[in-house]
Design a protein around this motif. Structure first.
Motif, PDB file in Angstrom:
ATOM      1  N   TYR A 635      33.425  40.286  68.224  1.00  0.00           N
ATOM      2  CA  TYR A 635      32.846  40.324  66.880  1.00  0.00           C
ATOM      3  C   TYR A 635      32.947  38.925  66.287  1.00  0.00           C
ATOM      4  CZ  TYR A 635      32.245  42.116  62.042  1.00  0.00           C
ATOM      5  OH  TYR A 635      31.816  42.383  60.766  1.00  0.00           O
ATOM      6  N   ALA A 636      31.824  38.222  66.202  1.00  0.00           N
ATOM      7  CA  ALA A 636      31.801  36.900  65.575  1.00  0.00           C
ATOM      8  C   ALA A 636      30.594  36.780  64.663  1.00  0.00           C
ATOM      9  CB  ALA A 636      31.800  35.801  66.639  1.00  0.00           C
ATOM     10  N   ASN A 637      29.440  37.157  65.186  1.00  0.00           N
ATOM     11  CA  ASN A 637      28.203  37.095  64.406  1.00  0.00           C
ATOM     12  C   ASN A 637      27.840  38.433  63.750  1.00  0.00           C
ATOM     13  OD1 ASN A 637      28.135  34.884  66.453  1.00  0.00           O
ATOM     14  ND2 ASN A 637      26.294  34.342  65.328  1.00  0.00           N
ATOM     15  N   ASN A 638      28.622  39.474  64.046  1.00  0.00           N
ATOM     16  CA  ASN A 638      28.424  40.728  63.324  1.00  0.00           C
ATOM     17  C   ASN A 638      28.938  40.547  61.892  1.00  0.00           C
ATOM     18  OD1 ASN A 638      29.080  41.323  66.323  1.00  0.00           O
ATOM     19  ND2 ASN A 638      27.918  43.112  65.659  1.00  0.00           N
ATOM     20  N   ILE A 639      28.566  41.449  61.006  1.00  0.00           N
ATOM     21  CA  ILE A 639      28.927  41.257  59.604  1.00  0.00           C
ATOM     22  C   ILE A 639      29.068  42.605  58.884  1.00  0.00           C
ATOM     23  CG2 ILE A 639      26.556  41.126  58.715  1.00  0.00           C
ATOM     24  CD1 ILE A 639      27.558  38.783  56.923  1.00  0.00           C
ATOM     25  N   MET A 640      29.849  42.593  57.817  1.00  0.00           N
ATOM     26  CA  MET A 640      30.068  43.701  56.876  1.00  0.00           C
ATOM     27  C   MET A 640      31.049  44.754  57.366  1.00  0.00           C
ATOM     28  SD  MET A 640      26.584  44.643  54.856  1.00  0.00           S
ATOM     29  CE  MET A 640      25.627  43.443  53.927  1.00  0.00           C
ATOM     30  N   ASN A 641      31.668  44.554  58.540  1.00  0.00           N
ATOM     31  CA  ASN A 641      32.675  45.511  59.000  1.00  0.00           C
ATOM     32  C   ASN A 641      34.007  44.816  59.243  1.00  0.00           C
ATOM     33  OD1 ASN A 641      33.375  48.158  59.471  1.00  0.00           O
ATOM     34  ND2 ASN A 641      32.784  48.149  61.624  1.00  0.00           N
ATOM     35  N   GLU A 642      34.205  43.689  58.545  1.00  0.00           N
ATOM     36  CA  GLU A 642      35.473  42.971  58.647  1.00  0.00           C
ATOM     37  C   GLU A 642      36.567  43.725  57.878  1.00  0.00           C
ATOM     38  OE1 GLU A 642      31.955  40.474  58.826  1.00  0.00           O
ATOM     39  OE2 GLU A 642      32.802  41.594  57.134  1.00  0.00           O
ATOM     40  N   PHE A 643      37.804  43.326  58.099  1.00  0.00           N
ATOM     41  CA  PHE A 643      38.930  43.862  57.342  1.00  0.00           C
ATOM     42  C   PHE A 643      39.107  43.027  56.081  1.00  0.00           C
ATOM     43  CE2 PHE A 643      39.565  45.103  61.719  1.00  0.00           C
ATOM     44  CZ  PHE A 643      39.797  46.466  61.585  1.00  0.00           C
ATOM     45  N   SER A 644      39.230  43.710  54.948  1.00  0.00           N
ATOM     46  CA  SER A 644      39.286  43.082  53.636  1.00  0.00           C
ATOM     47  C   SER A 644      40.744  42.962  53.205  1.00  0.00           C
ATOM     48  CB  SER A 644      38.489  43.925  52.636  1.00  0.00           C
ATOM     49  OG  SER A 644      38.660  43.453  51.333  1.00  0.00           O
ATOM     50  N   ILE A 645      41.182  41.768  52.848  1.00  0.00           N
ATOM     51  CA  ILE A 645      42.606  41.483  52.655  1.00  0.00           C
ATOM     52  C   ILE A 645      42.914  41.325  51.167  1.00  0.00           C
ATOM     53  CG2 ILE A 645      44.448  39.812  53.120  1.00  0.00           C
ATOM     54  CD1 ILE A 645      42.817  39.125  55.729  1.00  0.00           C
ATOM     55  N   GLY A 646      43.971  42.025  50.714  1.00  0.00           N
ATOM     56  CA  GLY A 646      44.455  41.852  49.349  1.00  0.00           C
ATOM     57  C   GLY A 646      44.708  43.160  48.629  1.00  0.00           C
ATOM     58  N   GLY A 647      45.571  43.099  47.597  1.00  0.00           N
ATOM     59  CA  GLY A 647      45.875  44.271  46.787  1.00  0.00           C
ATOM     60  C   GLY A 647      47.186  44.921  47.174  1.00  0.00           C
ATOM     61  N   LEU A 648      47.737  45.733  46.241  1.00  0.00           N
ATOM     62  CA  LEU A 648      49.013  46.407  46.469  1.00  0.00           C
ATOM     63  C   LEU A 648      48.871  47.905  46.710  1.00  0.00           C
ATOM     64  CD1 LEU A 648      51.301  44.673  43.795  1.00  0.00           C
ATOM     65  CD2 LEU A 648      51.243  44.274  46.259  1.00  0.00           C
ATOM     66  N   ILE A 649      47.696  48.474  46.423  1.00  0.00           N
ATOM     67  CA  ILE A 649      47.483  49.901  46.650  1.00  0.00           C
ATOM     68  C   ILE A 649      46.169  50.102  47.403  1.00  0.00           C
ATOM     69  CG2 ILE A 649      48.809  50.644  44.641  1.00  0.00           C
ATOM     70  CD1 ILE A 649      46.127  51.059  43.196  1.00  0.00           C
ATOM     71  N   PRO A 650      46.063  51.123  48.250  1.00  0.00           N
ATOM     72  CA  PRO A 650      44.816  51.351  49.009  1.00  0.00           C
ATOM     73  C   PRO A 650      43.724  51.913  48.108  1.00  0.00           C
ATOM     74  CG  PRO A 650      46.430  53.059  49.496  1.00  0.00           C
ATOM     75  CD  PRO A 650      47.129  52.061  48.637  1.00  0.00           C
ATOM     76  N   LEU A 651      42.532  51.266  48.146  1.00  0.00           N
ATOM     77  CA  LEU A 651      41.449  51.651  47.256  1.00  0.00           C
ATOM     78  C   LEU A 651      40.126  51.893  47.967  1.00  0.00           C
ATOM     79  CD1 LEU A 651      42.151  49.155  44.323  1.00  0.00           C
ATOM     80  CD2 LEU A 651      42.497  51.628  44.274  1.00  0.00           C
ATOM     81  N   TYR A 652      39.873  51.258  49.100  1.00  0.00           N
ATOM     82  CA  TYR A 652      38.559  51.359  49.731  1.00  0.00           C
ATOM     83  C   TYR A 652      38.700  51.167  51.235  1.00  0.00           C
ATOM     84  CZ  TYR A 652      39.055  46.298  49.223  1.00  0.00           C
ATOM     85  OH  TYR A 652      39.534  45.013  49.262  1.00  0.00           O
ATOM     86  N   ASN A 653      37.616  51.372  51.952  1.00  0.00           N
ATOM     87  CA  ASN A 653      37.655  51.328  53.408  1.00  0.00           C
ATOM     88  C   ASN A 653      37.921  49.912  53.912  1.00  0.00           C
ATOM     89  OD1 ASN A 653      34.931  50.496  52.617  1.00  0.00           O
ATOM     90  ND2 ASN A 653      34.498  50.484  54.828  1.00  0.00           N
ATOM     91  N   ASN A 654      38.564  49.822  55.057  1.00  0.00           N
ATOM     92  CA  ASN A 654      38.851  48.547  55.737  1.00  0.00           C
ATOM     93  C   ASN A 654      39.798  47.633  54.958  1.00  0.00           C
ATOM     94  OD1 ASN A 654      37.260  49.258  57.871  1.00  0.00           O
ATOM     95  ND2 ASN A 654      35.545  47.910  57.353  1.00  0.00           N
TER      96      ASN A 654
END
Length: 751
Positions: A635-654
């Motif tokens: 996965y290098a040129n694929n997009i929109m399914n990366e893991f999103s980093i940050g926050g203290l509580i779980p709120l959304y996918n990935n």
């Protein structure tokens, strides 16, 4: 000579004939323990003083918490063993409408205990219960503690004869409980109006005896007590200028009549003990240790008087050895038959199979409690009581009194955090709505961001350990973007996206236990991004991710919010099929040619592993550890399914939580985060939590669309208070790479 012989015989026989009369003449000692909620734990200190002084109590009466402590002492528990029980009990769980999360079906755990208000649909409308707390765990704990005397239905046959007081809600008169099921009797005695639900017994609806007779000295006198020791933890009615809340007004009105009765009871005591507990109230179970200690200190002050009484009685009537080993020995019983009542929406077969009850096998009190927790964990039942009845062959019949939950509930919660804003969360859950043994639900997040989720869960099999779930979810968020260059003073806000996310999911799972499940599934995820505030480099458009996956779940946490012990594991491995990307890249608002940032749509494999664990170091301290990782292979040129980093509580996918940065600060196709922390509860429901974490990115693949550092480290310090509406947490967090302190506020349980 003959006369001398007769005198000698009489001299020998006279003491023997007089001895029974002296024993019979020994005064009987009665003990009365008042109600007072949590403050009643102070009675334990008085019992310890009684035991230390060597006094044998002959009769016991109690009301509310006094009936609990007094009942335990009456059936044979020593003061020391009652103290140990009180220190070990999880009062928060016991005085709630929840069972341990460990007993809940695996597919149900995510929704369990999330909502502030749960309103049942009864008689074509949503209604309020007769009290806030049903107290299933309270019933079970009482059943375990009184298990050794489960075959004794006459309370005068206990080691110490016992009576407790309840109130008939229909007549307002005191009801003296002296026979029947001791567990139900004590539970009715402590059913504080509007807090605990009323108890149906003896064709009456019973509530707390403290409403009319909180300090039942007259009853212990009627039992035959010549000397009465009374321990009173009640502070009586508040002064008018101290009644400030609706709850205080309610309690004042409820206990008007008891105040008059109290004035007549106190003079009947020969030894009257009051406790200085003004700083506590009936709900101060979070300060149980402090109340216990206050009672022990009061007992030490009382000890000389009790010791003097014991010595005087022994001097007059002869020594009376302390009664030991008063508690009957009953470890396991053989259950040969069962009887049940109350089933309407579920069948006998469903209930018995859920219990996993097998006749003519041996069961301990804990075994029975665990079986009932299993049935309660199906969410079909509001209350499950049981009583044991001895049979002629030495076996027992178990009789279940069941109150089912209504099939439909409306649930309401509140939540706020900076990322998702303020929202009301409304849920409607209905069981057997479409098919038997199913749960259907719809949840709405109404507020700054709109979210909706619908799901149908179908249980299959005799033990309901197979399940199939069909769900759909839609989210609409506004998400900040950040510059993510690996230099200091980076991670500043750069733009704003409107993000729309839709997911369709179908999976089948097998739950080997209440803690473990595994299964297969297929989901379709659709994402659409559109810039609201432009950034130097951004994209707009949509993509979809058809994914076949396998999963393993393990959850032994003791509760949903602020767990103290247990482990939770979510592992998934999947294959993302060919995507259908319709995305445009922009540089400073200008459209870039496709060859500038070529977007790939080829299939790729994907895996994630999240582990969180909690260990209760002491009564107030909990250690925690967390690991989150995810990998998109090739996965290098694929997009929109990366893991999103940050926050203290779980709120959304990935999302990968990281203490130090806000949500969606940066993205990576490969990530691993390790966190450790400690939570310390320095006051009841008031705590401070410290966390530190490190995070690695780009160690297998690196996206061409995001330029971020390969390593992050951060910290968070949180002050929190857990109350009826959910936890309120205010945090300060810091990341070494940004060199910036940020604040974070969370209130309630998120969608």
């Amino acid at each position: 000579m003959k006369l001398l012989y007769i005198v000698c015989i009489l001299t020998i026989l006279c003491p023997l004939t007089c001895l029974p009369q002296q024993q019979h003449a020994r005064p009987k000692i009665g003990l009365t323990l008042s109600g007072g909620g949590a403050k009643g734990l102070a009675h334990i200190g008085i019992l310890k003083a009684v035991d230390s002084a060597g006094l044998n109590i002959d009769y016991i009466t109690g009301t509310s918490m006094g009936s609990v402590i007094g009942g335990l002492y009456a059936v044979g528990y020593s003061a020391d063993s009652i103290e140990a029980l009180a220190r070990d009990i999880d009062w928060e769980l016991l005085l709630s409408n929840q069972s341990s999360l460990r007993s809940v079906f695996m597919p149900e755990k995510d929704e369990y205990g999330k909502y502030v208000v749960e309103l049942p649909w009864v008689n074509h409308r949503f209604t309020l219960p007769s009290g806030i707390l049903e107290g299933q765990e309270l019933w079970l704990k009482f059943s375990e503690l009184f298990f050794p005397v489960s075959n004794i239905k006459d309370f005068s046959k206990f080691s110490i004869p016992f009576k407790c007081i309840a109130t008939d809600v229909g007549t307002g008169e005191a009801v003296v409980m002296e026979e029947g099921e001791v567990v139900s009797s004590i539970r009715s005695s402590m059913a504080i109006p509007s807090f605990f639900t009323a108890v149906n017994m003896q064709d009456k609806r019973l509530i707390d005896g403290g409403v009319v007779r909180n300090f039942p000295v007259q009853d212990v006198k009627r039992m035959g007590a010549d000397i009465v020791i009374g321990s009173n933890v009640s502070t009586g009615l508040l002064e008018s200028n101290k009644v400030r809340s609706a709850i205080q007004v309610l309690l004042q009105v409820a206990f008007f009549r008891e105040a008059e009765d109290h004035r007549n009871e106190v003079p009947l005591c020969d030894i009257y003990v009051t406790h200085s507990l003004e700083r506590y109230n009936m709900g101060s179970f979070g300060q149980a240790e402090d109340i216990l200690q206050a009672g022990i200190e009061e007992g030490r002050r009382l000890y000389p008087r009790l010791k003097k009484l014991a010595d005087s009685l022994n001097a007059i009537y002869g020594p009376e050895p302390p009664r030991k080993n008063r508690l009957p020995s009953l470890n396991k019983i053989r259950i040969s038959s069962f009887e049940l009542s109350g089933l309407k929406n579920t069948t006998i077969e469903f209930f018995i199979n859920t219990l996993n009850l097998h006749l003519n096998e041996l069961y301990s009190a804990k075994d029975i409690s665990d079986m009932i927790r299993h049935a309660f964990g199906t969410r079909y039942y509001n209350r499950i009581l049981y009583s044991l009845h001895g049979q002629a062959d030495g076996s027992y019949k178990i009789v279940f009194d069941i109150v089912e939950n209504p099939l439909t509930f409306s649930k309401i919660g509140l939540h706020y955090d900076k990322f998702s804003g303020i929202s009301a969360i409304v849920n409607v859950t209905s069981r057997n709505f479409l098919i038997t043994n199913s749960r259907s639900m719809v949840t709405l997040n109404i507020g700054d961001n709109f979210r909706v989720r619908a799901q149908h869960l179908q249980y299959i099999g005799r033990h309901k350990n197979f399940s199939t779930s069909l769900g759909v979810q839609y989210d609409r968020f506004n998400i900040n973007t950040y510059n993510s260059y690996s230099t200091y003073n980076s991670y500043r806000e750069a733009g704003l996206y409107k993000r729309q996310y839709t997911r369709f999911d179908l999976n089948t799972a097998f739950s080997a236990s209440r803690w473990f499940s595994t299964g297969l599934g297929f989901r379709m995820e659709l994402l659409h991004y559109s810039p609201i505030i432009t950034a130097p480099l951004e994209f707009k458009g949509s993509n979809n991710f058809p994914t076949a996956y396998a999963f393993i779940k393990f959850n032994s946490l003791d509760k949903q919010v602020l767990p103290r012990r247990g482990v939770k594991i979510d592992a998934e491995a999947g294959w993302v099929l060919k995507q259908n990307a319709n995305i445009t890249m922009l540089q400073d608002g200008d459209v870039l040619p496709p060859e500038a940032y070529p977007i790939a749509t080829h299939p790729y494999s994907r895996a994630s592993l999240n582990i969180e664990s909690y260990y209760r170091v002491s009564g107030r301290t909990t250690a925690m550890a967390m690991m989150q990782s995810g990998v998109n292979m090739n996965y290098a040129n694929n997009i929109m399914n990366e893991f999103s980093i940050g926050g203290l509580i779980p709120l959304y996918n990935n999302q990968v939580l990281f203490a130090g940065l806000p949500e969606a600060t940066t993205y990576s196709p490969t990530v691993a985060c390790f966190m450790g922390g400690v939570r310390y509860e320095f006051l009841a429901n008031t705590y401070v939590t410290g966390k530190a974490n490190i995070l690695f990115t780009n160690f297998i693949n690196k996206s061409i669309f995001f330029d971020n550092t390969n390593f992050l480290s951060g910290y968070a310090l949180t002050f929190g208070y857990n109350f009826a509406l959910g936890p309120l947490e205010i945090s300060a967090m810091y990341a070494d790479q940004s060199r910036k302190v940020r604040t974070y506020v969370n209130f309630g349980i998120p969608f």
